[in-house]
Design an enzyme around this catalytic site. Structure first.
Site, PDB file in Angstrom:
ATOM      1  N   ASP A 411      55.959  44.967  23.225  1.00 55.54           N
ATOM      2  CA  ASP A 411      56.840  46.056  22.817  1.00 55.54           C
ATOM      3  C   ASP A 411      57.737  45.636  21.648  1.00 55.54           C
ATOM      4  O   ASP A 411      57.929  44.455  21.374  1.00 55.54           O
ATOM      5  CB  ASP A 411      57.708  46.451  24.013  1.00 55.54           C
ATOM      6  CG  ASP A 411      58.144  47.905  23.982  1.00 55.54           C
ATOM      7  OD1 ASP A 411      57.979  48.570  22.942  1.00 55.54           O
ATOM      8  OD2 ASP A 411      58.659  48.384  25.006  1.00 55.54           O
ATOM      9  N   GLU A 460      50.846  52.760  21.752  1.00 59.25           N
ATOM     10  CA  GLU A 460      51.833  53.819  21.906  1.00 59.25           C
ATOM     11  C   GLU A 460      51.863  54.634  20.622  1.00 59.25           C
ATOM     12  O   GLU A 460      51.006  55.457  20.399  1.00 59.25           O
ATOM     13  CB  GLU A 460      53.204  53.232  22.242  1.00 59.25           C
ATOM     14  CG  GLU A 460      54.217  54.286  22.662  1.00 59.25           C
ATOM     15  CD  GLU A 460      55.576  53.711  22.953  1.00 59.25           C
ATOM     16  OE1 GLU A 460      56.326  54.331  23.723  1.00 59.25           O
ATOM     17  OE2 GLU A 460      55.924  52.642  22.405  1.00 59.25           O
ATOM     18  N   GLU A 466      58.455  58.960  27.688  1.00 62.21           N
ATOM     19  CA  GLU A 466      59.734  58.260  27.744  1.00 62.21           C
ATOM     20  C   GLU A 466      60.832  59.043  27.036  1.00 62.21           C
ATOM     21  O   GLU A 466      62.013  58.948  27.394  1.00 62.21           O
ATOM     22  CB  GLU A 466      59.617  56.866  27.139  1.00 62.21           C
ATOM     23  CG  GLU A 466      59.425  56.837  25.636  1.00 62.21           C
ATOM     24  CD  GLU A 466      59.446  55.414  25.083  1.00 62.21           C
ATOM     25  OE1 GLU A 466      59.264  54.475  25.869  1.00 62.21           O
ATOM     26  OE2 GLU A 466      59.641  55.252  23.866  1.00 62.21           O
TER      27      GLU A 466
END
Length: 661
Positions: A411, A460, A466
């Protein structure tokens, strides 16, 4: 150099006088003759793109500015060759197991040790630069203009960062306007789409991005143009104290530093005449470098019981939920009950402030958790930060591979300058060496890297679930959900993290961080498991709620997200609705999504094979317009002559399985 190994040479045509419109113009057409690209070499280099005789783009000027000169300035053509190719591409974790493409290529060599390669497919145009210089080169800038023939409507996802526009998560809804009215104060990240009228759309993408920064575009409303823009090469960094995340504090005045002999990324203009062609366009994958890791039979995709979106929010248990052994064993138990292959340990399994992913927090015995999961057929994936993994790369890969971890969710790269892209390649190569898979978050759009490194199983770079933890309803997720599959999914799969069981109408939706909900209906959520290209797919909500909604969980877990043999978009209009069908063996799965407008879908089942099928349909309940969680499950026997009429509530959807009897 241009990849030749998988190409079948159909014909070799040395450019003759018949190909020359005048001394400086060269034309190459698609195999079906629908698309033409005209290269114009004068004081500079430009090209036009025509579709069925209509000019879509004109005088797209291109150049490559090096520290010691400009490639494309006062160009001198040495040689031009045209070739026709057919290529068979085998795929992995893709929307189909393989596909065939044909294209005509024009290879133009210029004085000064450089070349341009143009390929014209039946569904688009691509080009790339090549250099053959002995010394290393510094690229100060690349000019890539996209000049539209008319004042078309463009779909632009703008950067979300004011401080450094090139440093952000590559997640935003689309700004839709005529090019003459587009915001020219912010850069937009790819892919972007122009609506050229009469159903024709052009989508700008890139492929084979390696040792080079990713492309952004900046609107030029007066010129009715989009112009390429790039992050400059990083010179200095700092570290964020919260997650030990490295970020750029100073950039140079060039964009890339690279070897003098190399191929540059492909610039792609995908051309579609119907919106249903967009989500299944294969040009990014086709133009990517082939597999570099060899055998990838060890790579396993599937579904994931995920902790972070629901904030470890289980209840009705006799332990305190959080990042601890009891909680993760509970998630593993839930995954095992539903034959879910993975559990992610998201942020918190190591102290993120430390920047040390080799040290697990005292509350967790990772070896015990791994063994517990494997005893139940559940593997673990570990979350980490890109530069944290990169700093401890081989040591971390070796340690966790030997321990039995399946892969990493990486991430917060949040950039695609050259050093960021190079980091992604390093991580992909090293994790493949240790048989670890990757789910890349905080990452730029896919550029075919999943073909080059098949251990990368998802990306992503999407305005996913989210965002519902902190976004208001003004961020129109329902419109985005029926726009994004047409644009963003053209370049690769998405980790959208669906599966919310708390669902809200437009009037009732609100962001709640610890107990988040979705915009739209329950069936809208179920349909995403079919509509999305997503070989690794999260179940974002928590086990307590899922156990109360077992019919929905059973359906989600029954929908394959691997082994897809065929994908069709049966109906759809970008920004309004989409209906997608996927085949695994003889069985089909169909999902439909709509925006905030209710609509009725008439579904013709003529795509089915012979014989009878058991149809299980989850559709919006009669009260779903007020109670978004309302749904109806029906079962019936159908055949290929059957048809279904399905009502979708505002923000609604439907999910259908068709299992051959």
């Amino acid at each position: 150099m241009v990849q030749k190994s998988l190409l079948t040479l159909v014909s070799l045509l040395v450019l003759s006088l018949g190909n020359v419109l005048n001394a400086k113009e060269y034309v190459v057409s698609s195999p079906d003759k629908a698309i033409q690209m005209k290269l114009v070499v004068e004081e500079d280099i430009s090209y036009d793109v025509m579709y069925h005789g209509k000019t879509l783009m004109k005088q797209n000027q291109i150049a490559l500015e090096l520290s010691n000169g400009v490639l494309g300035q006062s160009p001198v053509v040495k040689k031009v060759k045209q070739k026709a190719f057919q290529e068979h591409v085998d795929c992995f974790n893709y929307r189909c197991p393989s596909f065939d493409v044909s294209y005509n290529e024009m290879y133009v060599t210029f004085k000064g040790d450089y070349a341009l390669v143009f390929r014209v497919y039946n569904d688009g145009v691509a080009y790339r630069w090549e250099t053959k210089m002995k010394e290393d080169i510094v690229v100060r800038n690349e000019q890539a203009d996209f000049n539209w023939a008319e004042d078309y409507v463009v779909y632009l996802p703008f950067t979300t960062s004011k401080k450094d526009p090139y440093a952000m998560a590559f997640q935003n809804i689309y700004s839709v306007s005529k090019i003459s009215e587009a915001d020219n104060s912010k850069v937009a990240f790819l892919p972007v789409t122009a609506d050229c009228g009469d159903g024709v759309k052009v989508t700008i993408l890139e492929s084979d991005l390696e040792n080079y920064p990713g492309m952004f575009v900046l609107a030029d409303p007066k010129a009715r143009a989009l112009k390429a823009d790039f992050a400059e090469y990083p010179e200095e960094y700092a570290v964020n104290s919260t997650r030990a995340m490295k970020y750029v504090t100073k950039r140079s005045d060039d964009i890339a530093r690279c070897q003098g002999t190399r191929s540059f990324p492909w610039r792609i203009m995908a051309i579609t005449s119907d919106d249903t062609q967009m989500p299944v366009n294969n040009l990014v994958y086709a133009l990517a470098s082939p597999n570099r890791i060899g055998d990838y039979s060890w790579v396993k995709s599937g579904k994931v019981a995920w902790d972070w979106w629901n904030d470890w929010g289980i209840w009705n248990v006799d332990f305190k939920a959080g990042i601890n052994m009891d909680t993760y064993k509970h998630y593993i138990d839930f995954a095992a009950e539903n034959k879910i292959g993975y559990v992610v340990l998201d942020e918190g399994w190591y102290n993120p402030k430390s920047g040390d992913m080799l040290t697990v927090i005292p509350e967790l015995n990772l070896e015990e958790l791994i063994a517990y999961g494997k005893s139940k057929g559940v593997d673990l994936i570990l979350w980490t930060v890109f530069n944290v993994l990169d700093d401890q790369l081989e040591e971390a890969c070796k340690k966790y591979s030997e321990m039995g971890i399946s892969g990493f969710k990486v991430d917060f790269l949040d950039r695609d300058d050259q050093t960021g892209v190079e980091m992604v390649y390093r991580i992909a190569e090293m994790t493949a060496k240790y048989h670890l898979t990757l789910d890349l978050h905080g990452i730029y759009k896919p550029t075919g890297l999943n073909r080059t490194f098949p251990n990368i199983i998802n990306f992503e770079s999407v305005f996913g679930m989210e965002e519902m933890k902190w976004s208001t309803v003004e961020k129109d997720m329902m419109e985005y959900d029926v726009t994004m599959p047409f644009i963003r999914m053209m370049c690769g799969p998405i980790d959208y993290t669906p599966g919310a069981m708390r669902n809200a109408t437009k009037k009732d939706f609100q962001p709640i961080y610890y107990n988040p909900m979705s915009q739209g209906t329950r069936c809208h959520q179920l349909a995403t498991y079919i509509v999305h290209d997503s070989p690794l797919t999260m179940l974002a909500d928590n086990p307590t709620i899922y156990r109360q909604e077992q019919p929905c969980v059973d359906f989600i877990c029954s929908v394959p997200n691997t082994g897809i043999e065929e994908t069709r978009v049966l109906q759809g209009k970008m920004g309004e609705y989409i209906v997608t069908a996927r085949r695994v063996g003889k069985n089909w799965y169909v999902g439909g999504l709509t925006d905030w407008n209710a609509r009725t879908v008439k579904l013709d089942l003529s795509f089915l094979g012979e014989g009878n099928y058991e149809a299980v349909l989850f559709s919006d309940g009669v009260n779903a317009g007020k109670q978004a969680a309302d749904y109806k499950k029906t079962e019936q026997t159908v055949e290929r002559s059957s048809s279904l009429q399905i009502d979708l509530a505002p923000g609604g959807g439907f999910a259908l399985s068709l299992i051959q009897k």
